[in-house]
Design a protein around this motif. Structure first.
Motif, PDB file in Angstrom:
ATOM      1  N   TYR A 114       0.953  -1.138   0.058  1.00 38.64           N
ATOM      2  CA  TYR A 114      -0.091  -0.108   0.069  1.00 38.64           C
ATOM      3  C   TYR A 114       0.922   1.418   0.045  1.00 38.64           C
ATOM      4  O   TYR A 114       1.565   1.354   1.090  1.00 38.64           O
ATOM      5  N   HIS A 115       0.909   1.841  -0.988  1.00 39.63           N
ATOM      6  CA  HIS A 115       1.799   3.031  -1.096  1.00 39.63           C
ATOM      7  C   HIS A 115       3.261   3.120  -0.771  1.00 39.63           C
ATOM      8  O   HIS A 115       3.633   3.689   0.092  1.00 39.63           O
ATOM      9  N   ILE A 132      -1.459  -1.767  -4.162  1.00 36.84           N
ATOM     10  CA  ILE A 132      -2.449  -0.449  -4.202  1.00 36.84           C
ATOM     11  C   ILE A 132      -1.519   0.853  -4.188  1.00 36.84           C
ATOM     12  O   ILE A 132      -0.838   0.896  -3.014  1.00 36.84           O
ATOM     13  N   GLU A 171      -0.534   4.340  -6.663  1.00 34.07           N
ATOM     14  CA  GLU A 171      -1.038   5.565  -7.516  1.00 34.07           C
ATOM     15  C   GLU A 171      -1.568   5.092  -8.951  1.00 34.07           C
ATOM     16  O   GLU A 171      -2.674   5.578  -9.491  1.00 34.07           O
ATOM     17  N   ALA A 172      -1.303   3.732  -9.401  1.00 36.00           N
ATOM     18  CA  ALA A 172      -1.926   3.099 -10.639  1.00 36.00           C
ATOM     19  C   ALA A 172      -3.353   2.383  -9.751  1.00 36.00           C
ATOM     20  O   ALA A 172      -3.547   2.091  -8.739  1.00 36.00           O
ATOM     21  N   GLU A 173      -4.163   1.736 -10.889  1.00 33.91           N
ATOM     22  CA  GLU A 173      -5.110   1.033 -10.297  1.00 33.91           C
ATOM     23  C   GLU A 173      -4.691  -0.377  -9.794  1.00 33.91           C
ATOM     24  O   GLU A 173      -3.468  -0.768 -10.129  1.00 33.91           O
ATOM     25  N   SER A 213     -10.210   0.976  -4.928  1.00 36.69           N
ATOM     26  CA  SER A 213     -10.216   1.711  -6.329  1.00 36.69           C
ATOM     27  C   SER A 213      -9.973   3.128  -6.265  1.00 36.69           C
ATOM     28  O   SER A 213     -10.003   3.692  -7.252  1.00 36.69           O
ATOM     29  N   ARG A 223      -8.463   6.522  -6.310  1.00 34.30           N
ATOM     30  CA  ARG A 223      -7.142   7.121  -6.775  1.00 34.30           C
ATOM     31  C   ARG A 223      -6.928   8.734  -6.476  1.00 34.30           C
ATOM     32  O   ARG A 223      -8.011   9.305  -6.557  1.00 34.30           O
ATOM     33  N   GLY A 224      -5.874   9.252  -6.350  1.00 38.79           N
ATOM     34  CA  GLY A 224      -5.415  10.289  -6.410  1.00 38.79           C
ATOM     35  C   GLY A 224      -6.531  11.434  -5.915  1.00 38.79           C
ATOM     36  O   GLY A 224      -6.613  11.697  -4.554  1.00 38.79           O
ATOM     37  N   ASP A 234      -9.554  11.432  -6.013  1.00 39.21           N
ATOM     38  CA  ASP A 234     -11.110  10.832  -5.641  1.00 39.21           C
ATOM     39  C   ASP A 234     -11.338  11.015  -4.186  1.00 39.21           C
ATOM     40  O   ASP A 234     -10.696  11.662  -3.497  1.00 39.21           O
ATOM     41  N   ARG A 241     -10.635   7.633   0.827  1.00 40.21           N
ATOM     42  CA  ARG A 241      -8.881   7.460   1.159  1.00 40.21           C
ATOM     43  C   ARG A 241      -8.439   7.157   2.379  1.00 40.21           C
ATOM     44  O   ARG A 241      -7.751   6.725   2.888  1.00 40.21           O
ATOM     45  N   GLN A 300      -9.261   3.735   3.394  1.00 40.48           N
ATOM     46  CA  GLN A 300      -8.283   2.907   2.763  1.00 40.48           C
ATOM     47  C   GLN A 300      -7.001   3.116   3.787  1.00 40.48           C
ATOM     48  O   GLN A 300      -6.504   1.920   4.208  1.00 40.48           O
TER      49      GLN A 300
END
Length: 538
Positions: free
Chosen positions: A97-98, A279, A281-283, A440, A442-443, A445, A450, A453
């Protein structure tokens, strides 16, 4: 050993092969079709199993069987189908995760499949490997074993019981399917026919389904001809692209994204023996070993994702330029090598189709992906299918339903099937849909998503993973427990967010803002969780 021509078995076989009549007609020799055909045949039912194409399928999903599915396969008498196909043990999940990570082994279970009621310490990948939890073997992913905390296979005592870590299996889908089909072909009560089913056959004076019409290719001439198969009950399990779904349940699946799959060769992927969820920055990206040298990489690509549009270079460009940089450095060369063939990777829609009570047509039932699908993020589809086969065989047992053309008795059995499958299927369905909605984002969103998450990842880092992994693995069937853990994550997310916003005693003046954010985060959690739960209550 040949069957004596005068025996009931011989007469039943002749009835199936010559007259195309049986107790049960099963449409589709896939995961569910083979399992339910075998289960009913073991009860003495005569079964016609129809499949459009008997060659080995080449699909990128249906490759991970959770521990609960492995146990269901054993109960069906089909555990041998995992042998001789280079199946790889799977011991749980590794979530990245990141840039941070956590290893989530399946919980320990006793011989009866009961989960040990002890929460285990959770580690990251480096600690897990250092603690003896797994190693890489150089060219492939290796195996996982070890002791105590980091153990995937290790046994531990709890009271007077002996516990062991639960295991799933990962494999090439096509190899597994062919083993299931071989078993059905060898069963004396099953006749397998390669034919393309086109529609149901209805009675002249009623709408009851009597069987199916199909098109069969003559092996000698190559010509196609109309064919007909009749059964007291027709079970349709023709998969995610079912041609009978709208007719029998009146629903259509919804797909928000697709998985694009690559097969990686000798990809180093520590810790060994885990499904890896990336998980960042990309999907979402999933990685799991399916053979001694092969690893599957699945890239989630939402519908109308700008970064995967034709103007941006398409899916290949998205994987190369956006997804690959977000993955661990050790994986990137293998993915770029798999992309070097210049072809668009195979894809499958990630569909959501809630289960439906079936009462539209007496004489027919719809099962498997034709009836119920969930996002494959958590890999629970086959586990649900095998447990459905066990439950259906139990409810249709000859002691309960002597004749399968007894519409009232079959209807009662299917009503019971709809409710009794829910302790497992509802958990798998809700987990799959809720976790996909959660991870799902992202950014820029939804800020509340988040926050959830971060709370979910922190929840796992605190070692609170045994029961969630037990539910995901099909080992724990207590839907209220899922609600407990989901909202525990929500409240932990609120706490973490509040601490971040306040930043200490000097930030207490921000408490009104924290309170507002708390309400919004809790509301967002309800929006993610409760609508999916509601569909499962129908």
């Amino acid at each position: 050993m040949p069957i004596d021509a005068g025996t009931p078995e011989a007469r039943s076989a002749e009835r199936r092969t010559k007259y195309h009549e049986a107790d049960v007609v099963v449409v589709g020799a896939g995961i569910l079709g083979c399992a339910v055909a075998h289960a009913l045949a073991d009860q003495g039912r005569a079964v016609l199993l129809l499949e459009r194409w008997m060659h080995e399928p080449d699909r990128i999903v249906g490759e991970l069987l959770q521990p609960g599915g492995v146990e269901a396969l054993r109960r069906l008498g089909l555990a041998h189908c995992l042998e001789g196909i280079d199946a790889i043990p799977c011991h749980g999940y590794h979530v990245l995760y990141h840039g941070d990570d956590v290893v989530l082994p399946y919980p320990a279970v006793d011989d009866a499949g009961t989960v040990r009621p002890v929460v285990q310490r959770t580690t990251n990948a480096k600690e897990y490997v250092a603690g003896g939890g797994g190693h890489t073997n150089g060219s492939a992913n290796g195996s996982a074993n070890g002791s105590a905390n980091g153990s995937a296979n290790g046994a531990a005592k709890g009271g007077d019981k002996q516990y062991r870590r639960a295991q799933g299996r990962a494999f090439h889908h096509g190899r597994f399917i062919m083993k299931l089909r071989e078993t059905c072909l060898a069963h004396p009560n099953i006749t397998v026919v390669e034919t393309e089913v086109t529609k149901t056959i209805r009675g002249e004076k009623s709408s009851d389904v009597l069987g199916v019409e199909s098109v069969t290719r003559d092996r000698e001439t190559g010509q196609k001809k109309a064919d007909y198969f009749f059964g007291q009950l027709t079970i349709i399990a023709d998969g995610y692209a079912s041609i009978f779904r709208e007719q029998l349940v009146g629903k259509k699946p919804v797909a928000r994204s697709k998985f694009y799959g690559l097969e990686l060769i000798d990809c180093p992927l520590p810790p060994a023996g885990f499904g890896h969820v990336v998980i960042g920055e990309a999907e979402i990206v999933l990685l799991y070993q399916i053979g001694t040298h092969e690893t599957r990489a699945l890239f989630d690509v939402p519908t109308d994702l700008p970064a995967a549009s034709a103007a941006a270079g398409g899916v290949r460009a998205y994987i190369r330029d956006v997804a690959v940089p977000a993955l661990p450095a050790s994986v990137r060369p293998s993915i770029l090598a798999a992309l070097a063939d210049g072809r668009i990777p195979k894809s499958m829609p990630n569909s959501w189709l809630p289960p439906t009570r079936q009462s539209r047509a007496a004489g027919a039932v719809l099962l498997g992906d034709a009836m119920n699908m969930r996002h494959p993020l958590t890999g629970g589809g086959m586990t649900v299918a095998f447990n459905d086969a066990i439950l259906l065989a139990e409810l249709l047992h000859p002691n309960r339903v002597p004749r399968l053309d007894d519409a009232a008795a079959v209807g009662d059995a299917m009503a019971a099937f709809h409710s009794r499958r829910k302790p497992l299927s509802s958990i798998v369905n809700v987990l799959a849909q809720a976790l996909y909605s959660l991870f799902s984002a992202r950014g820029d969103d939804d800020a509340q998503l988040r926050a959830l998450q971060r709370g979910c990842f922190a929840y796992f880092r605190r070692g609170l993973s045994d029961e969630p992994l037990g539910m995901m693995g099909g080992l724990i069937r207590r839907p209220p427990l899922l609600a407990y853990h989901f909202f525990s994550v929500a409240f932990l997310s609120i706490w973490i967010h509040g601490v971040e916003v306040c930043g200490g005693l000097l930030g207490l003046w921000k408490l009104p803002l924290v309170a507002l954010d708390a309400v919004l985060i809790l509301w967002r959690a309800c929006v993610v969780f409760l609508p999916v739960v509601w569909t499962e209550l129908q």
